[in-house]
Design a protein around this motif. Structure first.
Motif, mmCIF file in Angstrom:
data_model
loop_
_atom_site.group_PDB
_atom_site.id
_atom_site.type_symbol
_atom_site.label_atom_id
_atom_site.label_comp_id
_atom_site.label_asym_id
_atom_site.label_seq_id
_atom_site.Cartn_x
_atom_site.Cartn_y
_atom_site.Cartn_z
ATOM 1 N N ARG A 259 0.851 -1.196 0.000
ATOM 2 C CA ARG A 259 0.000 0.000 0.000
ATOM 3 C C ARG A 259 0.884 1.243 0.000
ATOM 4 O O ARG A 259 0.735 2.149 0.813
ATOM 5 N N ARG A 260 1.798 1.264 -0.947
ATOM 6 C CA ARG A 260 2.760 2.354 -1.033
ATOM 7 C C ARG A 260 2.074 3.701 -1.235
ATOM 8 O O ARG A 260 2.549 4.728 -0.737
ATOM 9 N N ASP A 261 0.958 3.707 -1.949
ATOM 10 C CA ASP A 261 0.258 4.968 -2.163
ATOM 11 C C ASP A 261 -0.276 5.536 -0.853
ATOM 12 O O ASP A 261 -0.229 6.753 -0.626
ATOM 13 N N LEU A 262 -0.768 4.669 0.040
ATOM 14 C CA LEU A 262 -1.231 5.119 1.346
ATOM 15 C C LEU A 262 -0.058 5.622 2.181
ATOM 16 O O LEU A 262 -0.155 6.664 2.847
ATOM 17 N N LYS A 263 1.047 4.907 2.128
ATOM 18 C CA LYS A 263 2.239 5.332 2.866
ATOM 19 C C LYS A 263 2.706 6.717 2.419
ATOM 20 O O LYS A 263 3.077 7.560 3.240
ATOM 21 N N GLN A 264 2.662 6.971 1.110
ATOM 22 C CA GLN A 264 3.087 8.272 0.593
ATOM 23 C C GLN A 264 2.189 9.391 1.116
ATOM 24 O O GLN A 264 2.675 10.479 1.449
ATOM 25 N N SER A 265 0.888 9.144 1.192
ATOM 26 C CA SER A 265 -0.024 10.166 1.696
ATOM 27 C C SER A 265 0.264 10.473 3.157
ATOM 28 O O SER A 265 0.334 11.643 3.562
ATOM 29 N N ILE A 266 0.451 9.435 3.964
ATOM 30 C CA ILE A 266 0.742 9.626 5.383
ATOM 31 C C ILE A 266 2.089 10.315 5.570
ATOM 32 O O ILE A 266 2.220 11.251 6.371
ATOM 33 N N GLN A 267 3.105 9.871 4.809
ATOM 34 C CA GLN A 267 4.423 10.491 4.903
ATOM 35 C C GLN A 267 4.378 11.965 4.509
ATOM 36 O O GLN A 267 5.006 12.813 5.157
ATOM 37 N N SER A 268 3.622 12.274 3.472
ATOM 38 C CA SER A 268 3.544 13.669 3.031
ATOM 39 C C SER A 268 2.902 14.548 4.092
ATOM 40 O O SER A 268 3.342 15.683 4.320
ATOM 41 N N ALA A 269 1.859 14.027 4.741
ATOM 42 C CA ALA A 269 1.213 14.793 5.817
ATOM 43 C C ALA A 269 2.186 15.031 6.965
ATOM 44 O O ALA A 269 2.257 16.142 7.517
ATOM 45 N N LEU A 270 2.958 14.016 7.325
ATOM 46 C CA LEU A 270 3.944 14.174 8.390
ATOM 47 C C LEU A 270 5.023 15.176 7.999
ATOM 48 O O LEU A 270 5.466 15.986 8.827
ATOM 49 N N ASP A 271 5.461 15.143 6.747
ATOM 50 C CA ASP A 271 6.475 16.097 6.295
ATOM 51 C C ASP A 271 5.974 17.536 6.389
ATOM 52 O O ASP A 271 6.699 18.447 6.814
ATOM 53 N N VAL A 272 4.729 17.753 5.981
ATOM 54 C CA VAL A 272 4.141 19.090 6.079
ATOM 55 C C VAL A 272 4.039 19.498 7.549
ATOM 56 O O VAL A 272 4.352 20.637 7.922
ATOM 57 N N MET A 273 3.622 18.576 8.395
ATOM 58 C CA MET A 273 3.518 18.873 9.828
ATOM 59 C C MET A 273 4.880 19.192 10.436
ATOM 60 O O MET A 273 5.002 20.093 11.278
ATOM 61 N N GLN A 274 5.904 18.448 10.020
ATOM 62 C CA GLN A 274 7.253 18.729 10.513
ATOM 63 C C GLN A 274 7.703 20.117 10.085
ATOM 64 O O GLN A 274 8.240 20.894 10.884
ATOM 65 N N ALA A 275 7.488 20.451 8.814
ATOM 66 C CA ALA A 275 7.941 21.738 8.291
ATOM 67 C C ALA A 275 7.212 22.904 8.931
ATOM 68 O O ALA A 275 7.796 23.969 9.167
ATOM 69 N N GLU A 276 5.941 22.743 9.206
ATOM 70 C CA GLU A 276 5.153 23.819 9.809
ATOM 71 C C GLU A 276 5.375 23.950 11.312
ATOM 72 O O GLU A 276 4.927 24.911 11.933
ATOM 73 N N GLY A 277 6.058 22.965 11.913
ATOM 74 C CA GLY A 277 6.279 23.002 13.357
ATOM 75 C C GLY A 277 5.176 22.354 14.151
ATOM 76 O O GLY A 277 5.202 22.395 15.392
ATOM 77 N N THR A 278 4.195 21.744 13.476
ATOM 78 C CA THR A 278 3.069 21.139 14.191
ATOM 79 C C THR A 278 3.514 19.971 15.049
ATOM 80 O O THR A 278 3.056 19.814 16.188
ATOM 81 N N VAL A 279 4.409 19.129 14.538
ATOM 82 C CA VAL A 279 4.897 17.999 15.329
ATOM 83 C C VAL A 279 5.614 18.503 16.575
ATOM 84 O O VAL A 279 5.408 17.990 17.683
ATOM 85 N N ASP A 280 6.439 19.536 16.426
ATOM 86 C CA ASP A 280 7.139 20.100 17.585
ATOM 87 C C ASP A 280 6.143 20.641 18.611
ATOM 88 O O ASP A 280 6.338 20.491 19.824
ATOM 89 N N GLU A 281 5.084 21.272 18.138
ATOM 90 C CA GLU A 281 4.064 21.797 19.049
ATOM 91 C C GLU A 281 3.402 20.665 19.835
ATOM 92 O O GLU A 281 3.156 20.791 21.046
ATOM 93 N N LEU A 282 3.116 19.577 19.158
ATOM 94 C CA LEU A 282 2.465 18.453 19.824
ATOM 95 C C LEU A 282 3.395 17.787 20.834
ATOM 96 O O LEU A 282 2.966 17.423 21.937
ATOM 97 N N LEU A 283 4.665 17.636 20.474
ATOM 98 C CA LEU A 283 5.628 17.066 21.419
ATOM 99 C C LEU A 283 5.779 17.958 22.645
ATOM 100 O O LEU A 283 5.866 17.475 23.777
ATOM 101 N N ALA A 284 5.793 19.270 22.424
ATOM 102 C CA ALA A 284 5.900 20.208 23.547
ATOM 103 C C ALA A 284 4.655 20.144 24.431
ATOM 104 O O ALA A 284 4.747 20.248 25.663
ATOM 105 N N LYS A 285 3.499 19.967 23.808
ATOM 106 C CA LYS A 285 2.244 19.846 24.569
ATOM 107 C C LYS A 285 2.334 18.706 25.577
ATOM 108 O O LYS A 285 1.854 18.830 26.710
#
Length: 308
Positions: A259-285
């Motif tokens: 299900r490589r296509d599903l993996k790409q969608s999830i990975q892309s969302a995580l990459d956008v979240m990393q770039a925007e700082g959303t992941v860092d915000e959640l870890l800090a929370k």
């Protein structure tokens, strides 16, 4: 709701370049790669890749998890809460689908992904070479090991080096056995008393052994150990045995190899979240920002092999 910055491609690219360019950091976006500088050469997505049509038409993604490991994921008044829940819900927001949860034992997550019982799995799933042979990983943070001790720290444990001559608890089958055995070897080489290693079938039993004074420390997963030490219900009983963390290793969301296509969608969302700082915000929370993929590592953290 978390504030999100604008998704300008230039801003995303700049943030990703900064993150992936940090020296001395282990940044593993995807599974199956060695923790080396080459990981930073992987191209990060700068925009979300749409989900496969079959998933978009269905309108939801099914994520499997134990759903019983605070602060990662655990029951709330309505539904579930935790860092993993926050990460996955944000992925759902970016991909435009509902998230549905299925509770499974840890050992059942990979089989459930492979057999299509669930779309993806998330927990304290360490990204190992062996697992990366059978499922795909999209990593979002690190895992580590830390000691949990009785409140008051009666044995004066500030790091794993202080465990010589003491009785400790670990969960059977966990990677903490490797750390305990390595530290025991160091004790013997230095002419000190050995570590008595007690293996328990469940984390609750290991914690009770420390609470009752039968063992001096519980070597367990860092986010969970910290939560126990800081949670109002348990902080009068436990505290951390120092600030050092060991066996740092990326953990991620797993998807089936076919299900490589599903993996790409999830990975892309995580990459956008990393770039925007959303992941860092959640870890800090959840006060685990030092376990970010690009967080600097201290000497203890140079050891590898954490996670379940």
């Amino acid at each position: 709701m978390l504030h999100r910055s604008s998704r300008l491609v230039a801003a995303l690219a700049g943030a990703l370049a900064l993150t992936l360019g940090l020296s001395g950091c282990v940044v593993l976006r995807e599974g199956g790669t060695e923790p080396a500088q080459s990981a930073g050469a992987q191209q990060a997505y700068t925009e979300v890749v749409p989900l496969p049509e079959s998933v978009k038409e269905r309108g939801y993604l099914v994520f499997g998890s134990q759903l019983a490991s605070p602060p990662m994921n655990f029951p709330a008044d309505k539904g579930y809460q935790g860092i993993n829940v926050d990460v996955v819900e944000e992925i759902g927001n970016l991909l435009g689908v509902e998230i549905r949860w299925k509770q499974l034992p840890f050992a059942g997550l990979i089989p459930a992904v492979k057999s299509k019982q669930i779309d993806a799995g998330i927990d304290l799933i360490g990204d190992t070479q062996e697992r990366a042979q059978v499922v795909d990983f999209s990593n979002y943070m690190n895992q580590a090991t830390s000691p949990l001790v009785q409140r008051g720290n009666p044995h004066g444990i500030e790091s794993a080096a202080d465990l010589c001559g003491l009785s400790i608890a670990i969960v059977r089958g966990g990677v903490q056995l490797e750390l305990a055995e390595d530290e025991n070897d160091k004790c013997l080489q230095e002419g000190k008393k050995p570590i008595e290693i007690n293996q328990f079938s469940a984390p609750g039993d290991a914690r009770l052994s420390v609470q009752a004074g039968r063992t001096a420390a519980f070597l367990g997963n860092t986010p969970v150990m910290r939560y126990i030490a800081e949670n109002k219900a348990t902080s009068k009983v436990f505290e951390m045995g120092g600030e050092a963390t060991y066996q740092r290793q990326p953990i991620g969301i797993i998807t089936a190899k076919d299900r490589r296509d599903l993996k790409q969608s999830i990975q892309s969302a995580l990459d956008v979240m990393q770039a925007e700082g959303t992941v860092d915000e959640l870890l800090a929370k959840w006060e685990i920002q030092d376990l970010a993929l690009d967080a600097p590592q201290d000497e203890a953290n140079e050891e590898t092999g954490a996670g379940q």
